[in-house]
Design an enzyme around this catalytic site. Structure first.
Site, PDB file in Angstrom:
ATOM      1  N   TYR A   1       7.592  14.069 -63.790  1.00  0.00           N
ATOM      2  CA  TYR A   1       7.421  14.182 -62.344  1.00  0.00           C
ATOM      3  C   TYR A   1       7.409  15.646 -61.946  1.00  0.00           C
ATOM      4  O   TYR A   1       8.335  16.394 -62.274  1.00  0.00           O
ATOM      5  CB  TYR A   1       8.593  13.448 -61.678  1.00  0.00           C
ATOM      6  CG  TYR A   1       8.504  13.313 -60.176  1.00  0.00           C
ATOM      7  CD1 TYR A   1       7.327  12.900 -59.567  1.00  0.00           C
ATOM      8  CD2 TYR A   1       9.618  13.565 -59.378  1.00  0.00           C
ATOM      9  CE1 TYR A   1       7.254  12.761 -58.193  1.00  0.00           C
ATOM     10  CE2 TYR A   1       9.558  13.425 -58.004  1.00  0.00           C
ATOM     11  CZ  TYR A   1       8.370  13.020 -57.405  1.00  0.00           C
ATOM     12  OH  TYR A   1       8.308  12.882 -56.042  1.00  0.00           O
TER      13      TYR A   1
ATOM     14  N   ARG B   1      24.110 -19.940 -40.100  1.00  0.00           N
ATOM     15  CA  ARG B   1      25.428 -19.682 -40.692  1.00  0.00           C
ATOM     16  C   ARG B   1      25.435 -18.569 -41.745  1.00  0.00           C
ATOM     17  O   ARG B   1      26.496 -18.135 -42.179  1.00  0.00           O
ATOM     18  CB  ARG B   1      26.005 -20.980 -41.270  1.00  0.00           C
ATOM     19  CG  ARG B   1      26.548 -21.900 -40.174  1.00  0.00           C
ATOM     20  CD  ARG B   1      27.390 -22.993 -40.755  1.00  0.00           C
ATOM     21  NE  ARG B   1      26.573 -24.061 -41.315  1.00  0.00           N
ATOM     22  CZ  ARG B   1      26.975 -24.862 -42.304  1.00  0.00           C
ATOM     23  NH1 ARG B   1      28.146 -24.695 -42.853  1.00  0.00           N
ATOM     24  NH2 ARG B   1      26.178 -25.821 -42.738  1.00  0.00           N
TER      25      ARG B   1
ATOM     26  N   THR C   1      12.860 -31.973 -39.471  1.00  0.00           N
ATOM     27  CA  THR C   1      12.239 -31.981 -40.801  1.00  0.00           C
ATOM     28  C   THR C   1      10.911 -32.756 -40.811  1.00  0.00           C
ATOM     29  O   THR C   1       9.983 -32.378 -41.520  1.00  0.00           O
ATOM     30  CB  THR C   1      13.195 -32.587 -41.845  1.00  0.00           C
ATOM     31  OG1 THR C   1      13.708 -33.828 -41.325  1.00  0.00           O
ATOM     32  CG2 THR C   1      14.357 -31.662 -42.149  1.00  0.00           C
TER      33      THR C   1
ATOM     34  N   GLY D   1      13.708 -23.279 -41.195  1.00  0.00           N
ATOM     35  CA  GLY D   1      15.002 -23.346 -40.508  1.00  0.00           C
ATOM     36  C   GLY D   1      15.618 -21.979 -40.261  1.00  0.00           C
ATOM     37  O   GLY D   1      15.264 -20.981 -40.903  1.00  0.00           O
TER      38      GLY D   1
ATOM     39  N   ARG E   1      10.186  27.565 -78.128  1.00  0.00           N
ATOM     40  CA  ARG E   1      11.500  28.059 -77.690  1.00  0.00           C
ATOM     41  C   ARG E   1      11.567  29.543 -78.048  1.00  0.00           C
ATOM     42  O   ARG E   1      10.788  30.025 -78.883  1.00  0.00           O
ATOM     43  CB  ARG E   1      12.612  27.292 -78.396  1.00  0.00           C
ATOM     44  CG  ARG E   1      12.594  27.487 -79.897  1.00  0.00           C
ATOM     45  CD  ARG E   1      13.601  26.611 -80.628  1.00  0.00           C
ATOM     46  NE  ARG E   1      13.667  26.988 -82.024  1.00  0.00           N
ATOM     47  CZ  ARG E   1      14.033  26.174 -82.996  1.00  0.00           C
ATOM     48  NH1 ARG E   1      14.352  24.924 -82.732  1.00  0.00           N
ATOM     49  NH2 ARG E   1      14.093  26.603 -84.241  1.00  0.00           N
TER      50      ARG E   1
HETATM   51  C1  UD1 Z   1      18.567 -33.055 -43.858  1.00  0.00           C
HETATM   52  C2  UD1 Z   1      18.311 -34.581 -43.807  1.00  0.00           C
HETATM   53  C3  UD1 Z   1      19.562 -35.307 -44.292  1.00  0.00           C
HETATM   54  C4  UD1 Z   1      19.949 -34.843 -45.657  1.00  0.00           C
HETATM   55  C5  UD1 Z   1      20.117 -33.334 -45.688  1.00  0.00           C
HETATM   56  C6  UD1 Z   1      20.312 -32.862 -47.097  1.00  0.00           C
HETATM   57  C7  UD1 Z   1      16.767 -34.990 -41.965  1.00  0.00           C
HETATM   58  C8  UD1 Z   1      16.606 -35.436 -40.582  1.00  0.00           C
HETATM   59  N1  UD1 Z   1      18.005 -34.951 -42.454  1.00  0.00           N
HETATM   60  O1  UD1 Z   1      19.572 -32.780 -42.895  1.00  0.00           O
HETATM   61  O2  UD1 Z   1      19.315 -36.693 -44.320  1.00  0.00           O
HETATM   62  O3  UD1 Z   1      21.142 -35.493 -46.087  1.00  0.00           O
HETATM   63  O4  UD1 Z   1      18.940 -32.690 -45.172  1.00  0.00           O
HETATM   64  O5  UD1 Z   1      20.608 -31.499 -47.106  1.00  0.00           O
HETATM   65  O6  UD1 Z   1      15.777 -34.686 -42.631  1.00  0.00           O
HETATM   66  N2  UD1 Z   1      13.581 -27.356 -41.647  1.00  0.00           N
HETATM   67  C9  UD1 Z   1      12.382 -26.879 -41.162  1.00  0.00           C
HETATM   68  N3  UD1 Z   1      12.023 -27.146 -39.882  1.00  0.00           N
HETATM   69  C10 UD1 Z   1      12.805 -27.873 -39.058  1.00  0.00           C
HETATM   70  C11 UD1 Z   1      14.040 -28.348 -39.548  1.00  0.00           C
HETATM   71  C12 UD1 Z   1      14.392 -28.091 -40.841  1.00  0.00           C
HETATM   72  O7  UD1 Z   1      11.632 -26.224 -41.895  1.00  0.00           O
HETATM   73  O8  UD1 Z   1      12.400 -28.075 -37.911  1.00  0.00           O
HETATM   74  C13 UD1 Z   1      13.946 -27.078 -43.050  1.00  0.00           C
HETATM   75  C14 UD1 Z   1      15.176 -26.214 -43.181  1.00  0.00           C
HETATM   76  O9  UD1 Z   1      14.815 -24.854 -43.264  1.00  0.00           O
HETATM   77  C15 UD1 Z   1      15.781 -26.723 -44.478  1.00  0.00           C
HETATM   78  C16 UD1 Z   1      15.360 -28.196 -44.521  1.00  0.00           C
HETATM   79  O10 UD1 Z   1      14.267 -28.299 -43.654  1.00  0.00           O
HETATM   80  O11 UD1 Z   1      15.204 -26.094 -45.602  1.00  0.00           O
HETATM   81  C17 UD1 Z   1      16.468 -29.138 -44.095  1.00  0.00           C
HETATM   82  O12 UD1 Z   1      16.847 -28.875 -42.777  1.00  0.00           O
HETATM   83  P1  UD1 Z   1      18.349 -28.974 -42.272  1.00  0.00           P
HETATM   84  O13 UD1 Z   1      18.393 -28.585 -40.862  1.00  0.00           O
HETATM   85  O14 UD1 Z   1      19.239 -28.291 -43.210  1.00  0.00           O
HETATM   86  O15 UD1 Z   1      18.581 -30.558 -42.383  1.00  0.00           O
HETATM   87  P2  UD1 Z   1      19.962 -31.276 -42.426  1.00  0.00           P
HETATM   88  O16 UD1 Z   1      20.489 -31.410 -41.053  1.00  0.00           O
HETATM   89  O17 UD1 Z   1      20.836 -30.658 -43.431  1.00  0.00           O
END
Ligand code: UD1
Ligand code: MG
Length: 459
Positions: free
Chosen positions: A376, A22, A88, A18, A429
């Site tokens: 050193y 933010r 995800t 991800g 010394r």
């Molecule tokens: C996700 C869950 C949500 C849960 C929440 C908890 C899904 C669809 N939703 O939402 O139900 O309540 O986490 O925090 O799974 N990531 C990737 N590749 C991607 C998208 C995400 O590697 O394409 C990774 C992100 O880096 C992160 C994790 O997956 O570590 C979660 O992704 P994030 O976008 O934060 O999911 P949420 O919208 O928070």
């Protein structure tokens, strides 16, 4: 006798692709430090307790940097790239090739939820007996944008994302942490069925339990404390997470039998290990890689990093142990002493105002105040060896490479440039010369000069 099944092998899939928008940072989110380690190392450490057969980290944003950190913190892990962050579910699917031929369960973890405890992961594994899919949920104080777990008793019917939820579903406060465990092959098969026909236009991992149910599989959820699922999305959340991490490590240290005189002032790292009955005085900082054995004392205002302190040793107050400091049992490292890449033998003493770097100090040796290893030369580092039971006089400069033999002595103020044989006394010394009466004469002359100057000004 009931048939006891061998525990199933487990592989970890850690999602770390991800963007972490933010955080407003050039550093990829999984690498922001928490407890002296990249955030990602925390989930990996919890997962390591399950003794995973394979570890797959899904990278995307800042992939090269994240992969470099993975190779440091989990060298056995394989990284796979998710080139576009399509959700995800899509992220987990990227691990399919890396898990080819693996017969066992896949546990999905997030790189940005560092507070998951190993015990909770074990509880998920235990809940797999009798269920095909286990999701980790929690009761949210403010369910907000979390996915909601739609349960019927202990049966998990499906997970609905907040964006796609009806008002009734939004009223549910049992939320999805994101962690899920299921047979790896089944998980990949179900993920292949997931589409992006939803409000976010993403491939949701959260569609898996519902799709499983349609195929006659049983899903359930176990709940953990909300604090464990805490995700980090902004710098403000990272600061709060650090406070929480420190509180947790302090509590763990005390449970492990460590005496913390003022817990709130002691700063720990993810991998800090302190033995039973060790004493840690106020204002001590443990950087990464520190191990302190039982009964050692770390006195106030000391800073330790990648160092090992033997049983019964006393460090500080105001000591600095830098990477590679190996302090033997019952050794003493006193105030304003810096040790780097040096082995201090059992019972040896370096009590005041000294620098010992790239050295080996024998058991029972005593380094006087102001001893410096001149390691050193401006280009290269050189080693100093001090034998067992040697006595290094105060203000000795040990110009490395140099060896002082066992039970040898150096005179105070010596500059030691040549090796000193065992049991020899080295004097390096200028020889002292006394001039009788000369101090008084010199003073009288100086006072006369001063007096003459002030009469000049007045006149
Ligand atoms: C996700 C869950 C949500 C849960 C929440 C908890 C899904 C669809 N939703 O939402 O139900 O309540 O986490 O925090 O799974 N990531 C990737 N590749 C991607 C998208 C995400 O590697 O394409 C990774 C992100 O880096 C992160 C994790 O997956 O570590 C979660 O992704 P994030 O976008 O934060 O999911 P949420 O919208 O928070
Ligand atoms: Mg999130």
């Amino acid at each position: 006798m009931p048939k006891t099944e061998a525990p199933r092998a487990i592989s970890l899939i850690v999602l770390a692709a991800g963007a972490g928008t933010r955080m407003n940072s050039d550093l990829p989110k999984p690498l922001h430090p928490l407890g002296g380690a990249p955030m990602l190392a925390h989930a990996l450490a919890a997962g390591a307790a399950l003794n995973p057969a394979r570890i797959v980290v899904v990278t995307g944003h800042g992939a090269a940097e994240v992969e470099a950190a993975v190779s440091t913190h989990a060298p056995e892990a394989v990284c796979v790239r998710q080139d576009a962050q399509l959700g995800t579910g899509h992220a987990v699917l990227q691990a399919a090739d890396a898990l080819a031929g693996f017969d066992g369960d896949a546990l999905v973890l997030y790189a940005d939820t560092p507070f998951i405890r190993a015990e909770t992961l074990s509880a998920m594994v235990a809940a797999r007996a009798g269920h095909d899919i286990v999701v980790l949920g929690f009761e949210a104080a403010d369910p907000g944008r979390y996915g909601r777990l739609i349960l019927d008793g202990d049966r998990l019917l499906r997970i609905v994302e907040a964006k796609d939820a009806t008002p009734e579903e939004l009223a549910v406060n049992i939320c999805n942490s994101g962690l899920m465990i299921a047979d790896a092959g089944s998980m990949m098969d179900l993920l292949a069925q997931v589409t992006d026909a939803n409000a976010a236009g993403e491939f949701y991992l959260t569609d898996v339990p519902g799709l499983g149910l349609d195929r006659g599989m049983k899903a359930t959820a176990i709940l953990c404390d909300e604090a464990e699922t805490l995700g980090i999305n902004s710098r403000a959340e990272l600061v709060k997470a650090e406070v929480l991490f420190q509180a947790r490590k302090r509590a763990e240290a005390m449970e492990d039998g460590v005496a913390l005189a003022a817990p709130d002032t002691v700063h720990f790292a993810l991998d800090t290990f302190i033995g039973r009955d060790a004493i840690v005085e106020p204002y001590v900082v443990f950087g990464p890689g520190v191990t302190v054995e039982s009964g050692a004392t770390i006195r106030a205002f000391s800073h330790l990093e990648s160092a090992h302190v033997g049983a019964g040793a006393v460090i500080g107050p105001y000591a600095r142990l830098r990477p590679g400091a190996e302090i033997g049992n019952d050794a003493r490292i006193g105030n304003f002493v810096e040790i780097k890449a040096a082995e201090i033998g059992e019972g040896a003493k370096v009590n005041h105002l000294s620098y010992v770097g790239d050295a080996r100090i024998g058991a029972g040796a005593n380094l006087g105040a102001g001893t410096v290893t001149c390691n050193y030369d401006g280009v290269m580092k050189h080693r100093t060896v001090v034998g067992a039971g040697a006595f290094i006089g105060s203000d000795t400069m040990l110009v490395a490479p140099v060896t002082v033999g066992a039970r040898a002595m150096t005179a105070s103020g010596s500059v030691i440039t040549e090796d000193v044989p065992d049991e020899a006394l080295a004097l390096g010394r200028a020889k002292q010369v006394n001039k009788p009466g000369l101090a008084a004469k010199l003073m009288a002359r100086l006072r006369a000069v001063k007096a003459a100057k002030s009469t000049d000004k007045k006149g």
